[in-house]
Design a protein around this motif. Structure first.
Motif, PDB file in Angstrom:
ATOM      1  N   ALA A 424       0.796  -1.122   0.102  1.00  0.00           N
ATOM      2  CA  ALA A 424       0.035  -0.062  -0.093  1.00  0.00           C
ATOM      3  C   ALA A 424       0.981   1.090  -0.012  1.00  0.00           C
ATOM      4  CB  ALA A 424      -0.901  -0.015   1.208  1.00  0.00           C
ATOM      5  N   GLN A 425       2.031   1.148   0.610  1.00  0.00           N
ATOM      6  CA  GLN A 425       3.032   2.138   0.586  1.00  0.00           C
ATOM      7  C   GLN A 425       3.415   2.555  -0.554  1.00  0.00           C
ATOM      8  OE1 GLN A 425       3.032   4.593   3.179  1.00  0.00           O
ATOM      9  NE2 GLN A 425       4.716   5.743   2.160  1.00  0.00           N
ATOM     10  N   VAL A 426       3.860   1.429  -1.220  1.00  0.00           N
ATOM     11  CA  VAL A 426       4.491   1.658  -2.634  1.00  0.00           C
ATOM     12  C   VAL A 426       3.508   2.123  -3.597  1.00  0.00           C
ATOM     13  CG1 VAL A 426       5.322   0.313  -4.549  1.00  0.00           C
ATOM     14  CG2 VAL A 426       6.165  -0.484  -2.299  1.00  0.00           C
ATOM     15  N   MET A 427       2.118   1.876  -3.434  1.00  0.00           N
ATOM     16  CA  MET A 427       1.107   2.614  -4.402  1.00  0.00           C
ATOM     17  C   MET A 427       1.019   3.909  -4.145  1.00  0.00           C
ATOM     18  SD  MET A 427       0.452  -0.257  -6.118  1.00  0.00           S
ATOM     19  CE  MET A 427      -1.016   0.578  -7.178  1.00  0.00           C
ATOM     20  N   GLN A 428       1.185   4.014  -2.581  1.00  0.00           N
ATOM     21  CA  GLN A 428       0.890   5.660  -2.262  1.00  0.00           C
ATOM     22  C   GLN A 428       2.235   6.445  -2.682  1.00  0.00           C
ATOM     23  OE1 GLN A 428       0.109   6.227   1.825  1.00  0.00           O
ATOM     24  NE2 GLN A 428       0.802   8.222   1.744  1.00  0.00           N
ATOM     25  N   GLU A 429       3.299   5.906  -2.742  1.00  0.00           N
ATOM     26  CA  GLU A 429       4.540   6.731  -3.475  1.00  0.00           C
ATOM     27  C   GLU A 429       4.669   6.982  -4.620  1.00  0.00           C
ATOM     28  OE1 GLU A 429       7.445   5.164   0.304  1.00  0.00           O
ATOM     29  OE2 GLU A 429       7.910   4.518  -1.690  1.00  0.00           O
ATOM     30  N   GLY A 430       3.803   5.874  -5.408  1.00  0.00           N
ATOM     31  CA  GLY A 430       3.744   6.005  -6.787  1.00  0.00           C
ATOM     32  C   GLY A 430       4.909   6.126  -7.653  1.00  0.00           C
ATOM     33  N   ASN A 431       6.017   5.582  -7.247  1.00  0.00           N
ATOM     34  CA  ASN A 431       6.997   5.321  -8.042  1.00  0.00           C
ATOM     35  C   ASN A 431       7.225   3.993  -8.969  1.00  0.00           C
ATOM     36  OD1 ASN A 431       9.719   6.359  -9.170  1.00  0.00           O
ATOM     37  ND2 ASN A 431      10.568   5.100  -7.397  1.00  0.00           N
ATOM     38  N   SER A 432       6.884   3.948  -9.967  1.00  0.00           N
ATOM     39  CA  SER A 432       6.631   2.798 -10.740  1.00  0.00           C
ATOM     40  C   SER A 432       6.235   1.706  -9.886  1.00  0.00           C
ATOM     41  CB  SER A 432       8.205   2.224 -11.293  1.00  0.00           C
ATOM     42  OG  SER A 432       8.871   3.425 -11.985  1.00  0.00           O
ATOM     43  N   ALA A 433       5.127   2.202  -9.344  1.00  0.00           N
ATOM     44  CA  ALA A 433       4.429   1.093  -8.545  1.00  0.00           C
ATOM     45  C   ALA A 433       3.954  -0.123  -9.046  1.00  0.00           C
ATOM     46  CB  ALA A 433       3.112   1.832  -7.723  1.00  0.00           C
ATOM     47  N   ALA A 434       3.307  -0.019 -10.167  1.00  0.00           N
ATOM     48  CA  ALA A 434       2.839  -1.123 -11.004  1.00  0.00           C
ATOM     49  C   ALA A 434       3.859  -2.121 -11.414  1.00  0.00           C
ATOM     50  CB  ALA A 434       2.174  -0.599 -12.488  1.00  0.00           C
ATOM     51  N   ASP A 435       5.263  -1.564 -11.757  1.00  0.00           N
ATOM     52  CA  ASP A 435       6.371  -2.454 -12.062  1.00  0.00           C
ATOM     53  C   ASP A 435       6.795  -3.250 -10.927  1.00  0.00           C
ATOM     54  OD1 ASP A 435       6.142  -1.772 -14.843  1.00  0.00           O
ATOM     55  OD2 ASP A 435       7.599  -0.110 -14.458  1.00  0.00           O
ATOM     56  N   LEU A 436       6.890  -2.368  -9.859  1.00  0.00           N
ATOM     57  CA  LEU A 436       7.299  -2.970  -8.519  1.00  0.00           C
ATOM     58  C   LEU A 436       6.418  -4.250  -7.991  1.00  0.00           C
ATOM     59  CD1 LEU A 436       8.643   0.188  -6.610  1.00  0.00           C
ATOM     60  CD2 LEU A 436       9.888  -1.557  -7.903  1.00  0.00           C
ATOM     61  N   THR A 437       5.248  -4.058  -8.290  1.00  0.00           N
ATOM     62  CA  THR A 437       4.234  -5.033  -7.462  1.00  0.00           C
ATOM     63  C   THR A 437       3.826  -5.886  -8.627  1.00  0.00           C
ATOM     64  OG1 THR A 437       2.294  -3.612  -8.125  1.00  0.00           O
ATOM     65  CG2 THR A 437       3.430  -3.298  -5.841  1.00  0.00           C
ATOM     66  N   ALA A 438       4.277  -5.978  -9.819  1.00  0.00           N
ATOM     67  CA  ALA A 438       3.959  -6.999 -10.800  1.00  0.00           C
ATOM     68  C   ALA A 438       4.364  -8.304 -10.479  1.00  0.00           C
ATOM     69  CB  ALA A 438       4.345  -6.493 -12.102  1.00  0.00           C
ATOM     70  N   GLY A 439       3.414  -9.325 -10.585  1.00  0.00           N
ATOM     71  CA  GLY A 439       3.933 -10.734 -10.285  1.00  0.00           C
ATOM     72  C   GLY A 439       3.470 -11.106  -8.907  1.00  0.00           C
ATOM     73  N   PHE A 440       3.033 -10.204  -8.098  1.00  0.00           N
ATOM     74  CA  PHE A 440       2.850 -10.685  -6.726  1.00  0.00           C
ATOM     75  C   PHE A 440       1.069 -11.177  -6.738  1.00  0.00           C
ATOM     76  CE2 PHE A 440       6.647  -8.391  -5.865  1.00  0.00           C
ATOM     77  CZ  PHE A 440       7.130  -9.034  -5.068  1.00  0.00           C
ATOM     78  N   VAL A 441       1.145 -11.981  -5.848  1.00  0.00           N
ATOM     79  CA  VAL A 441      -0.330 -12.547  -5.695  1.00  0.00           C
ATOM     80  C   VAL A 441      -0.794 -12.429  -4.399  1.00  0.00           C
ATOM     81  CG1 VAL A 441      -1.820 -14.750  -5.833  1.00  0.00           C
ATOM     82  CG2 VAL A 441       0.273 -14.322  -7.304  1.00  0.00           C
ATOM     83  N   LYS A 442      -2.186 -12.137  -4.212  1.00  0.00           N
ATOM     84  CA  LYS A 442      -2.445 -11.694  -2.783  1.00  0.00           C
ATOM     85  C   LYS A 442      -3.057 -12.872  -2.198  1.00  0.00           C
ATOM     86  CE  LYS A 442      -5.381  -8.524  -0.251  1.00  0.00           C
ATOM     87  NZ  LYS A 442      -6.441  -7.570  -0.466  1.00  0.00           N
ATOM     88  N   TYR A 443      -2.739 -12.837  -0.741  1.00  0.00           N
ATOM     89  CA  TYR A 443      -2.918 -14.255   0.251  1.00  0.00           C
ATOM     90  C   TYR A 443      -3.681 -13.514   1.318  1.00  0.00           C
ATOM     91  CZ  TYR A 443       0.128 -17.499  -2.391  1.00  0.00           C
ATOM     92  OH  TYR A 443       0.616 -18.171  -3.065  1.00  0.00           O
ATOM     93  N   GLU A 444      -5.102 -13.507   1.241  1.00  0.00           N
ATOM     94  CA  GLU A 444      -5.885 -12.938   2.431  1.00  0.00           C
ATOM     95  C   GLU A 444      -5.865 -13.784   3.737  1.00  0.00           C
ATOM     96  OE1 GLU A 444      -9.668 -12.155   0.764  1.00  0.00           O
ATOM     97  OE2 GLU A 444      -8.658 -10.486  -0.659  1.00  0.00           O
ATOM     98  N   ASN A 445      -5.800 -12.978   4.750  1.00  0.00           N
ATOM     99  CA  ASN A 445      -6.108 -13.406   5.977  1.00  0.00           C
ATOM    100  C   ASN A 445      -5.159 -14.642   6.430  1.00  0.00           C
ATOM    101  OD1 ASN A 445      -8.198 -11.714   6.399  1.00  0.00           O
ATOM    102  ND2 ASN A 445      -9.649 -13.174   5.514  1.00  0.00           N
ATOM    103  N   GLN A 446      -3.866 -14.436   6.068  1.00  0.00           N
ATOM    104  CA  GLN A 446      -3.032 -15.355   6.737  1.00  0.00           C
ATOM    105  C   GLN A 446      -2.539 -15.400   8.029  1.00  0.00           C
ATOM    106  OE1 GLN A 446      -1.733 -17.952   4.225  1.00  0.00           O
ATOM    107  NE2 GLN A 446      -3.509 -17.224   3.398  1.00  0.00           N
ATOM    108  N   PRO A 447      -2.393 -16.403   8.748  1.00  0.00           N
ATOM    109  CA  PRO A 447      -1.836 -16.424  10.018  1.00  0.00           C
ATOM    110  C   PRO A 447      -0.197 -16.086   9.934  1.00  0.00           C
ATOM    111  CG  PRO A 447      -2.412 -18.630   9.365  1.00  0.00           C
ATOM    112  CD  PRO A 447      -2.809 -17.817   8.379  1.00  0.00           C
ATOM    113  N   VAL A 448       0.417 -15.336  10.763  1.00  0.00           N
ATOM    114  CA  VAL A 448       1.747 -15.194  10.855  1.00  0.00           C
ATOM    115  C   VAL A 448       2.142 -15.544  12.355  1.00  0.00           C
ATOM    116  CG1 VAL A 448       3.467 -13.196  10.332  1.00  0.00           C
ATOM    117  CG2 VAL A 448       1.519 -13.237   9.182  1.00  0.00           C
ATOM    118  N   ARG A 449       3.151 -16.261  12.376  1.00  0.00           N
ATOM    119  CA  ARG A 449       3.719 -16.767  13.752  1.00  0.00           C
ATOM    120  C   ARG A 449       4.197 -15.568  14.511  1.00  0.00           C
ATOM    121  NH1 ARG A 449       5.372 -21.230  10.766  1.00  0.00           N
ATOM    122  NH2 ARG A 449       7.739 -20.144  10.694  1.00  0.00           N
ATOM    123  N   GLY A 450       3.561 -15.304  15.578  1.00  0.00           N
ATOM    124  CA  GLY A 450       4.168 -14.196  16.693  1.00  0.00           C
ATOM    125  C   GLY A 450       3.459 -12.959  16.504  1.00  0.00           C
TER     126      GLY A 450
END
Length: 460
Positions: A424-450
């Motif tokens: 979200a911060q990358v998108m807000q900064e707007g510096n080639s955000a589309a290129d930087l986030t390309a290829g990433f797939v969203k995983y919702e509601n993932q448990p993170v240890r700790g």
């Protein structure tokens, strides 16, 4: 034995040709001294060649006869000896260099005192000293300040004064005055004894000879003191260079510039939003098992060198090495408008570098290196910790979450995991955000240890 050592220490201070005591174990001091000496020798030799060339032209103007070639030969010897001095020059005391400097002064002294063997001049030997040839020694003294230590500059002054004095005393002792000339001068200038003494061709004008060497010594000592101050400044600059080099081991060049221009910027404990990146070699324990320890260390060195280069290239800060991994922060010690973008770009380029490295390793028959990277953006506390030995610390949930995201790469079978906050911060900064986030797939509601609750994450 201690008395002898103390005595040597006391008398050593008066031995002007001994080298100054520097911390040559410090590579920055040694490099600064070596660079200063080499640059100084180059300048000194070039200045000498220019000065000797101009002197040769001047001599033709002053003595437009073929016998002036004798003095041109002397000038060539001085130029050649300067080249030898440059070759023999080194940091510290060099006996060869000191010998060549001595030879340099000896050539000049003999060239000025010994009569020109190709000249049919019948003037008294004492008149050799009426041409003010001694002033040419100032050229050698001035050139010496470009390359030598203050002790050597003072030594040049001392040796020159001694040689010149011994030379004119010997000339005065062996000279055969032309009979009748002095008497005629005194007869013509009866009533003006001082003027007659000044114009007497057979007079060596002892007071003027003494005045020359005293003034030369005073100039040499003054230049020596100036050189000593310059050397201290050089050592100070070497210390500053060392401090900047130490900073550059942890911070990118632009951050080093920021730190060097501010007073104690790291001691202000504060809270900031920054990006944190963790990278780790997957399965390194299994990789290292049964391998030669030197081979394992070389792999770690290659890995760390490549990864820290990417951190610095993307304006990040290397926080610490973690065995087979490292932690980097983006926004420390000074935040920027592109911290999240820089962190994600660094993660992507780290993967590209690892892929190229693995290509080299496959060609060499070596196993590939697999990595996991976790990136998060959030609030941390920044500041120095410790009392005598300070360490710049980055503490907070953002650090912990980033480390947990890196560990999740193994569970998901991916190489990079981004938190939804950093994306979200990358998108807000707007510096080639589309290129930087390309290829990433969203995983919702993932448990993170700790971490309490679940998180939305993005994986490549």
């Amino acid at each position: 034995m201690s008395d002898v050592t103390a005595s040597e220490s006391r008398f050593g201070r008066f031995f002007v040709t001994q080298p100054d005591k520097y911390d040559l174990d410090n590579k920055y001091t040694e490099a600064a001294l070596e660079r200063h000496k080499r640059e100084g020798l180059e300048l000194a030799v070039r200045a000498r060649w220019v000065a000797m060339g101009l002197t040769g032209i001047l001599l033709i103007y002053l003595n437009p006869h073929w016998d002036v070639l004798w003095y041109h030969f002397i000038l060539l010897l001085i130029c050649a000896n300067g080249w030898l001095i440059r070759r023999a020059g080194s940091v510290g005391q060099s006996r060869v260099e000191l010998l060549l400097i001595f030879v340099d002064l000896l050539i000049m002294t003999l060239g000025m005192i010994v009569p020109n063997p190709f000249s049919d001049d019948v003037r008294p030997l004492a008149m050799q000293y009426r041409f003010d040839n001694f002033q040419y020694f100032f050229i050698i003294l001035a050139a010496g300040t470009l390359a030598y230590s203050w002790r050597t500059v003072v030594a040049i002054g001392t040796w020159t004064a001694t040689m010149w004095t011994v030379g004119w005393i010997i000339a005065w002792w062996v000279a055969t005055p032309i009979p009748g000339i002095s008497e005629r001068v005194y007869e013509a200038l009866a009533g003006y004894p001082d003027v007659a003494e000044l114009l007497d061709p057979n007079s060596f004008m002892v007071p003027q000879r003494i005045q020359q060497v005293i003034v030369f010594l005073m100039v040499a000592v003054t230049l020596g003191i100036s050189m000593r101050r310059l050397n201290r400044l050089l050592m100070t600059n070497a210390g500053l260079e060392r401090e900047r080099a130490n900073l550059s081991r942890y911070f990118s060049p632009n951050v080093v510039d920021e730190l060097s221009q501010n007073d104690e910027p790291l001691k202000q404990v504060r809270k900031e939003d920054i990006a944190v990146l963790f990278i780790d070699i997957v399965g390194f324990t299994k990789f290292a098992a049964g391998r030669d320890p030197y081979e394992v260390i070389e792999v770690l060195r290659g890995f760390h060198a490549r990864m820290e280069t990417e951190v610095f290239r993307h304006h990040g800060t290397l926080d610490k090495y973690l065995g087979d991994g490292l932690m980097a922060t983006f926004g420390t010690p000074v935040t920027t408008p592109l911290d999240a973008s820089n962190a994600v770009a660094c993660a992507r380029d780290m993967i590209d570098v690892i892929d190229r490295w693995n290509l080299e390793r496959r060609r060499a028959g070596e196993p590939e290196i697999r990595v996991g990277i976790g990136v998060h953006y959030g609030s941390v506390v920044l500041g120095d910790i410790g009392a005598n030995r300070l360490e710049f610390a980055v503490i907070g949930d953002a650090v912990n979450v980033s480390a947990k995201l890196e560990a999740m790469t193994r569970d998901l079978g991916v190489r990079v995991v981004l938190s939804d906050a950093v994306r979200a911060q990358v998108m807000q900064e707007g510096n080639s955000a589309a290129d930087l986030t390309a290829g990433f797939v969203k995983y919702e509601n993932q448990p993170v240890r700790g971490v309490q609750g679940t998180m939305d994450i993005w994986a490549q």
